[in-house]
Design an enzyme around this catalytic site. Structure first.
Site, mmCIF file in Angstrom:
data_model
loop_
_atom_site.group_PDB
_atom_site.id
_atom_site.type_symbol
_atom_site.label_atom_id
_atom_site.label_comp_id
_atom_site.label_asym_id
_atom_site.label_seq_id
_atom_site.Cartn_x
_atom_site.Cartn_y
_atom_site.Cartn_z
ATOM 1 N N ALA A 1 -54.328 -30.151 3.592
ATOM 2 C CA ALA A 1 -54.882 -31.388 3.030
ATOM 3 C C ALA A 1 -55.938 -31.990 3.952
ATOM 4 C CB ALA A 1 -53.766 -32.397 2.758
ATOM 5 N N CYS A 2 -55.688 -31.981 5.238
ATOM 6 C CA CYS A 2 -56.643 -32.559 6.188
ATOM 7 C C CYS A 2 -57.921 -31.725 6.240
ATOM 8 C CB CYS A 2 -56.010 -32.691 7.567
ATOM 9 S SG CYS A 2 -54.615 -33.855 7.576
ATOM 10 N N THR A 3 -57.796 -30.422 6.110
ATOM 11 C CA THR A 3 -58.974 -29.560 6.079
ATOM 12 C C THR A 3 -59.808 -29.855 4.838
ATOM 13 O OG1 THR A 3 -57.883 -27.836 7.363
ATOM 14 C CG2 THR A 3 -59.762 -27.155 6.007
ATOM 15 N N ALA B 1 -61.577 -33.218 5.456
ATOM 16 C CA ALA B 1 -62.612 -33.098 6.489
ATOM 17 C C ALA B 1 -63.813 -32.321 5.971
ATOM 18 C CB ALA B 1 -62.039 -32.427 7.737
#
Length: 160
Positions: free
Chosen positions: A48-50, A53
């Protein structure tokens, strides 16, 4: 239960001085005169963070054209942030806040519901900070997917 700060539009954004993925100290004060989009994410190199970002990276040119600088913030160590930036071609500063002091100052760390359990952790959030260093928008508990499109719409910036 700890009381969590909730930032509101018009409040001064809490200042910080944190190392980025290259070990360069970035201070919020250095961005006076510019608008900043500071997004707080739980952990580098997770799915999710990738997604979030990379969507900010894809939108960094239109955001820059509209006068916004993108900064990412997590508890990750500088070395992990360097690997994240290299792996996913992230060109904006990724700030390291391992002791969560800046997370707490922004209200982006505290109790949250994680799969039905109340846990303490990073609360995915995005803050838009104006040229004078004041909060323009404070978005808490955001979802990674589609969030960048929501930010662009909120700011009136056309997607790439």
């Amino acid at each position: 239960m700890t009381d969590r700060v909730i930032l509101e539009p018009g409040q001064p954004a809490p200042d910080f001085a944190l190392p980025d993925q290259d070990g360069v100290t970035r201070k919020l004060a250095d961005y006076r005169g510019e608008k900043v989009v500071l997004f707080v994410y739980p952990q580098a190199m997770t799915p999710a963070c990738t997604t979030e970002a990379c969507e900010f990276q894809e939108s960094s040119a239109p955001l820059a054209a509209a006068g916004y600088r993108v900064l990412g913030l997590s508890r990750d160590a500088v070395e992990r942030l360097r690997r994240f930036a290299d792996r996913d071609a992230l060109e904006y500063p990724l700030l390291s806040d391992p002791d969560t002091a800046v997370h707490v100052a922004y209200g982006a760390f505290g109790e949250k519901n994680s799969y039905g359990r109340i846990v303490e952790g990073v609360i995915r959030s995005t803050f838009v900070i104006d040229e004078a260093g004041k909060i323009e928008h404070a978005l808490y508990n955001v979802k990674a997917t589609g969030h960048v499109a929501r930010v662009l719409k909120l700011l009136g910036v056309a997607a790439a």
